[in-house]
Design a protein around this motif. Structure first.
Motif, PDB file in Angstrom:
ATOM      1  N   SER A 165     -11.590  50.861 -31.646  1.00 21.05           N
ATOM      2  CA  SER A 165     -12.543  50.013 -30.922  1.00 21.05           C
ATOM      3  C   SER A 165     -11.917  48.680 -30.548  1.00 21.05           C
ATOM      4  CB  SER A 165     -13.797  49.768 -31.770  1.00 21.05           C
ATOM      5  OG  SER A 165     -13.465  49.065 -32.950  1.00 21.05           O
ATOM      6  N   THR A 166     -12.474  48.074 -29.503  1.00 19.47           N
ATOM      7  CA  THR A 166     -12.103  46.724 -29.075  1.00 19.47           C
ATOM      8  C   THR A 166     -13.380  45.924 -28.841  1.00 19.47           C
ATOM      9  OG1 THR A 166     -12.078  47.330 -26.730  1.00 19.47           O
ATOM     10  CG2 THR A 166     -10.011  47.549 -27.938  1.00 19.47           C
ATOM     11  N   LYS A 167     -13.234  44.623 -28.792  1.00 17.54           N
ATOM     12  CA  LYS A 167     -14.376  43.736 -28.514  1.00 17.54           C
ATOM     13  C   LYS A 167     -14.035  42.858 -27.317  1.00 17.54           C
ATOM     14  CE  LYS A 167     -16.134  43.567 -33.263  1.00 17.54           C
ATOM     15  NZ  LYS A 167     -17.307  44.405 -32.979  1.00 17.54           N
ATOM     16  N   ILE A 168     -15.009  42.722 -26.412  1.00 22.96           N
ATOM     17  CA  ILE A 168     -14.816  41.944 -25.192  1.00 22.96           C
ATOM     18  C   ILE A 168     -15.964  40.939 -25.067  1.00 22.96           C
ATOM     19  CG2 ILE A 168     -14.702  42.043 -22.667  1.00 22.96           C
ATOM     20  CD1 ILE A 168     -13.639  44.854 -22.893  1.00 22.96           C
ATOM     21  N   VAL A 169     -15.658  39.717 -24.703  1.00 23.92           N
ATOM     22  CA  VAL A 169     -16.677  38.712 -24.437  1.00 23.92           C
ATOM     23  C   VAL A 169     -16.612  38.355 -22.957  1.00 23.92           C
ATOM     24  CG1 VAL A 169     -15.150  36.782 -25.057  1.00 23.92           C
ATOM     25  CG2 VAL A 169     -17.637  36.460 -25.111  1.00 23.92           C
ATOM     26  N   VAL A 170     -17.773  38.259 -22.313  1.00 22.09           N
ATOM     27  CA  VAL A 170     -17.853  38.033 -20.867  1.00 22.09           C
ATOM     28  C   VAL A 170     -18.711  36.805 -20.603  1.00 22.09           C
ATOM     29  CG1 VAL A 170     -18.490  38.999 -18.641  1.00 22.09           C
ATOM     30  CG2 VAL A 170     -17.664  40.509 -20.460  1.00 22.09           C
ATOM     31  N   LEU A 221      -6.260  62.115 -18.820  1.00 23.85           N
ATOM     32  CA  LEU A 221      -7.716  62.243 -18.761  1.00 23.85           C
ATOM     33  C   LEU A 221      -8.218  61.767 -17.411  1.00 23.85           C
ATOM     34  CD1 LEU A 221      -8.617  60.821 -22.290  1.00 23.85           C
ATOM     35  CD2 LEU A 221      -8.614  63.223 -21.620  1.00 23.85           C
ATOM     36  N   SER A 222      -9.237  62.455 -16.916  1.00 28.16           N
ATOM     37  CA  SER A 222      -9.878  62.040 -15.674  1.00 28.16           C
ATOM     38  C   SER A 222     -10.954  61.006 -15.972  1.00 28.16           C
ATOM     39  CB  SER A 222     -10.500  63.251 -14.975  1.00 28.16           C
ATOM     40  OG  SER A 222     -11.538  63.797 -15.769  1.00 28.16           O
ATOM     41  N   ALA A 223     -11.511  60.428 -14.919  1.00 34.74           N
ATOM     42  CA  ALA A 223     -12.576  59.432 -15.092  1.00 34.74           C
ATOM     43  C   ALA A 223     -13.781  60.046 -15.798  1.00 34.74           C
ATOM     44  CB  ALA A 223     -12.986  58.858 -13.735  1.00 34.74           C
ATOM     45  N   LYS A 224     -14.092  61.299 -15.478  1.00 32.84           N
ATOM     46  CA  LYS A 224     -15.233  61.972 -16.111  1.00 32.84           C
ATOM     47  C   LYS A 224     -14.972  62.185 -17.595  1.00 32.84           C
ATOM     48  CE  LYS A 224     -18.139  66.088 -15.754  1.00 32.84           C
ATOM     49  NZ  LYS A 224     -18.368  67.367 -15.038  1.00 32.84           N
ATOM     50  N   GLU A 225     -13.774  62.607 -17.934  1.00 33.25           N
ATOM     51  CA  GLU A 225     -13.432  62.820 -19.346  1.00 33.25           C
ATOM     52  C   GLU A 225     -13.417  61.501 -20.116  1.00 33.25           C
ATOM     53  OE1 GLU A 225     -10.572  66.771 -18.893  1.00 33.25           O
ATOM     54  OE2 GLU A 225      -9.733  64.755 -18.649  1.00 33.25           O
ATOM     55  N   LEU A 226     -12.952  60.440 -19.487  1.00 34.11           N
ATOM     56  CA  LEU A 226     -12.985  59.129 -20.133  1.00 34.11           C
ATOM     57  C   LEU A 226     -14.418  58.668 -20.383  1.00 34.11           C
ATOM     58  CD1 LEU A 226     -10.169  57.337 -18.104  1.00 34.11           C
ATOM     59  CD2 LEU A 226     -10.080  57.951 -20.531  1.00 34.11           C
ATOM     60  N   ALA A 227     -15.301  58.935 -19.427  1.00 36.07           N
ATOM     61  CA  ALA A 227     -16.710  58.535 -19.572  1.00 36.07           C
ATOM     62  C   ALA A 227     -17.369  59.254 -20.746  1.00 36.07           C
ATOM     63  CB  ALA A 227     -17.469  58.820 -18.280  1.00 36.07           C
ATOM     64  N   GLU A 228     -16.942  60.488 -21.014  1.00 35.06           N
ATOM     65  CA  GLU A 228     -17.509  61.225 -22.139  1.00 35.06           C
ATOM     66  C   GLU A 228     -17.012  60.698 -23.479  1.00 35.06           C
ATOM     67  OE1 GLU A 228     -16.371  65.212 -21.312  1.00 35.06           O
ATOM     68  OE2 GLU A 228     -17.897  65.523 -19.755  1.00 35.06           O
ATOM     69  N   LYS A 229     -15.863  60.056 -23.484  1.00 36.08           N
ATOM     70  CA  LYS A 229     -15.287  59.567 -24.732  1.00 36.08           C
ATOM     71  C   LYS A 229     -15.711  58.143 -25.073  1.00 36.08           C
ATOM     72  CE  LYS A 229     -11.062  62.327 -25.174  1.00 36.08           C
ATOM     73  NZ  LYS A 229     -11.324  62.672 -26.593  1.00 36.08           N
ATOM     74  N   ILE A 230     -15.910  57.293 -24.057  1.00 38.27           N
ATOM     75  CA  ILE A 230     -16.156  55.880 -24.302  1.00 38.27           C
ATOM     76  C   ILE A 230     -17.602  55.632 -24.727  1.00 38.27           C
ATOM     77  CG2 ILE A 230     -16.725  55.423 -21.881  1.00 38.27           C
ATOM     78  CD1 ILE A 230     -14.845  53.064 -24.264  1.00 38.27           C
ATOM     79  N   GLN A 231     -17.770  54.770 -25.698  1.00 39.14           N
ATOM     80  CA  GLN A 231     -19.093  54.322 -26.141  1.00 39.14           C
ATOM     81  C   GLN A 231     -19.110  52.797 -26.090  1.00 39.14           C
ATOM     82  OE1 GLN A 231     -19.841  55.946 -30.037  1.00 39.14           O
ATOM     83  NE2 GLN A 231     -19.688  58.067 -29.343  1.00 39.14           N
ATOM     84  N   VAL A 232     -20.119  52.251 -25.422  1.00 39.48           N
ATOM     85  CA  VAL A 232     -20.206  50.802 -25.239  1.00 39.48           C
ATOM     86  C   VAL A 232     -21.506  50.303 -25.857  1.00 39.48           C
ATOM     87  CG1 VAL A 232     -20.081  48.917 -23.593  1.00 39.48           C
ATOM     88  CG2 VAL A 232     -18.979  51.102 -23.053  1.00 39.48           C
ATOM     89  N   SER A 233     -21.404  49.249 -26.643  1.00 37.57           N
ATOM     90  CA  SER A 233     -22.596  48.681 -27.278  1.00 37.57           C
ATOM     91  C   SER A 233     -22.445  47.166 -27.320  1.00 37.57           C
ATOM     92  CB  SER A 233     -22.784  49.238 -28.689  1.00 37.57           C
ATOM     93  OG  SER A 233     -21.658  48.933 -29.499  1.00 37.57           O
ATOM     94  N   SER A 234     -23.583  46.486 -27.417  1.00 43.23           N
ATOM     95  CA  SER A 234     -23.569  45.031 -27.558  1.00 43.23           C
ATOM     96  C   SER A 234     -23.771  44.680 -29.022  1.00 43.23           C
ATOM     97  CB  SER A 234     -24.670  44.390 -26.708  1.00 43.23           C
ATOM     98  OG  SER A 234     -25.935  44.926 -27.050  1.00 43.23           O
ATOM     99  N   VAL A 235     -23.270  43.531 -29.420  1.00 42.81           N
ATOM    100  CA  VAL A 235     -23.299  43.113 -30.819  1.00 42.81           C
ATOM    101  C   VAL A 235     -24.461  42.161 -31.033  1.00 42.81           C
ATOM    102  CG1 VAL A 235     -21.994  42.073 -32.701  1.00 42.81           C
ATOM    103  CG2 VAL A 235     -20.806  43.383 -30.927  1.00 42.81           C
ATOM    104  N   ASN A 236     -25.573  42.695 -31.498  1.00 43.71           N
ATOM    105  CA  ASN A 236     -26.720  41.865 -31.898  1.00 43.71           C
ATOM    106  C   ASN A 236     -27.130  40.835 -30.848  1.00 43.71           C
ATOM    107  OD1 ASN A 236     -26.797  43.175 -34.411  1.00 43.71           O
ATOM    108  ND2 ASN A 236     -25.330  41.747 -35.294  1.00 43.71           N
ATOM    109  N   ASP A 237     -27.341  41.300 -29.613  1.00 37.19           N
ATOM    110  CA  ASP A 237     -27.803  40.425 -28.529  1.00 37.19           C
ATOM    111  C   ASP A 237     -26.884  39.226 -28.319  1.00 37.19           C
ATOM    112  OD1 ASP A 237     -29.978  42.055 -28.012  1.00 37.19           O
ATOM    113  OD2 ASP A 237     -31.236  41.020 -29.487  1.00 37.19           O
ATOM    114  N   THR A 238     -25.593  39.461 -28.365  1.00 35.26           N
ATOM    115  CA  THR A 238     -24.617  38.406 -28.092  1.00 35.26           C
ATOM    116  C   THR A 238     -23.898  38.735 -26.788  1.00 35.26           C
ATOM    117  OG1 THR A 238     -22.822  39.511 -29.287  1.00 35.26           O
ATOM    118  CG2 THR A 238     -24.272  38.099 -30.574  1.00 35.26           C
ATOM    119  N   GLN A 239     -22.947  37.891 -26.434  1.00 38.96           N
ATOM    120  CA  GLN A 239     -22.140  38.130 -25.241  1.00 38.96           C
ATOM    121  C   GLN A 239     -20.939  39.031 -25.526  1.00 38.96           C
ATOM    122  OE1 GLN A 239     -22.566  33.502 -24.376  1.00 38.96           O
ATOM    123  NE2 GLN A 239     -21.393  34.499 -22.771  1.00 38.96           N
ATOM    124  N   VAL A 240     -20.896  39.593 -26.703  1.00 36.18           N
ATOM    125  CA  VAL A 240     -19.772  40.421 -27.126  1.00 36.18           C
ATOM    126  C   VAL A 240     -20.130  41.896 -26.957  1.00 36.18           C
ATOM    127  CG1 VAL A 240     -18.247  41.043 -29.035  1.00 36.18           C
ATOM    128  CG2 VAL A 240     -19.031  38.686 -28.776  1.00 36.18           C
TER     129      VAL A 240
END
Length: 256
Positions: A47-52, A102-121
């Motif tokens: 996993s990685t963490k990104i702030v926007v 991996l194709s874009a479709k296969e990548l979409a099946e693998k990736i999971q994106v979530s936010s950290v407790n209503d933060t910008q992360v």
């Protein structure tokens, strides 16, 4: 009273088929545990963490925090979570990192994106049978997202807080042996109890006086007891001996 009798009958049916239920549950539970432990490939997660932020200006000035700006960024997280799964991001990942295979479709099946407790992360997570592969995938997606999101939205500040360590050796996150065993136990128990009631429902033989009264509505006048063959032979021999002694005959057999 009838409801109590029904519950009692259910209990008697379960007790009657207890051996079947125990064996069925035991076999299914052990089989699930062995299959999960020995035949399922371990699953690793990286996993990685990104702030926007929508701009790179100072949000902290004179001890005051621009809450409107932060709330706006938090609300935009849901949008980013959907954008990151689109070909606009994953298509570039597949194009720029062909070594992933991996194709874009296969990548979409693998990736999971979530936010950290209503933060910008945002947290990006990828699961794979190879931890190295999972780490390379999630790092590639994070880097491409960081480069491409300013072209999609008016965003100047996208930071990767941490990348997945490719050479790390973490413990697998799956399969969960304990959870699979518990699920197998519960499901097999339900199936075994249902099977016991099904066998009882299909058994239309009459075995007791209560069955005669219940199904035929007639009282039982007499019952023929089950006699073992050895007991029957022993009884006849005894009777023959008694009769021979009483009649004075040694070679005459009576009652056969």
């Amino acid at each position: 009273m009838s409801e109590e009798l029904d519950l009692r009958e259910y209990f008697l049916i379960v007790r009657k088929r207890m051996a079947l239920i125990v064996i069925f549950v035991l076999v299914c539970t052990v089989a699930a545990g062995v299959y999960t432990k020995l035949f399922k490939d371990p699953i690793y997660e990286a996993s990685t963490k990104i702030v926007v932020n929508q701009n790179s200006q100072q949000q902290l000035s004179l001890g005051q925090l621009d809450l409107n700006q932060i709330n706006s960024n938090i609300k935009m997280i849901d949008t980013y979570k959907e954008v990151i799964k689109t070909p606009a991001i994953l298509g570039k990942v597949a194009e720029q990192y062909p070594q992933l295979g991996l194709s874009a479709k296969e990548l979409a099946e693998k990736i999971q994106v979530s936010s950290v407790n209503d933060t910008q992360v945002m947290t990006l997570a990828v699961q794979d049978v190879s931890y190295k592969q999972a780490a390379e995938i999630v790092n590639a997606i994070s880097i491409v997202f960081q480069k491409e999101i300013p072209n999609i939205f008016n965003i100047e500040n996208v930071s990767i807080l941490n990348e997945a360590v490719v050479d790390d050796q973490p413990a697998p996150v799956g399969p969960n042996v304990v959870l699979n065993v518990i699920i197998s136990f519960v499901v097999s128990l339900m199936v075994a109890v249902g099977l016991a009631f099904l066998l009882e429902y299909m058994d239309d033989t009459i075995k007791t006086e209560a069955d005669v009264l219940r199904y035929l509505g007639q009282p039982t006048l007499a019952m023929v007891a089950r006699v073992d063959a050895n007991e029957f032979t022993g009884t006849n021999s005894g009777r023959r001996a008694d009769r021979q002694q009483a009649g004075g005959f040694e070679n005459v057999t009576i009652g056969e």
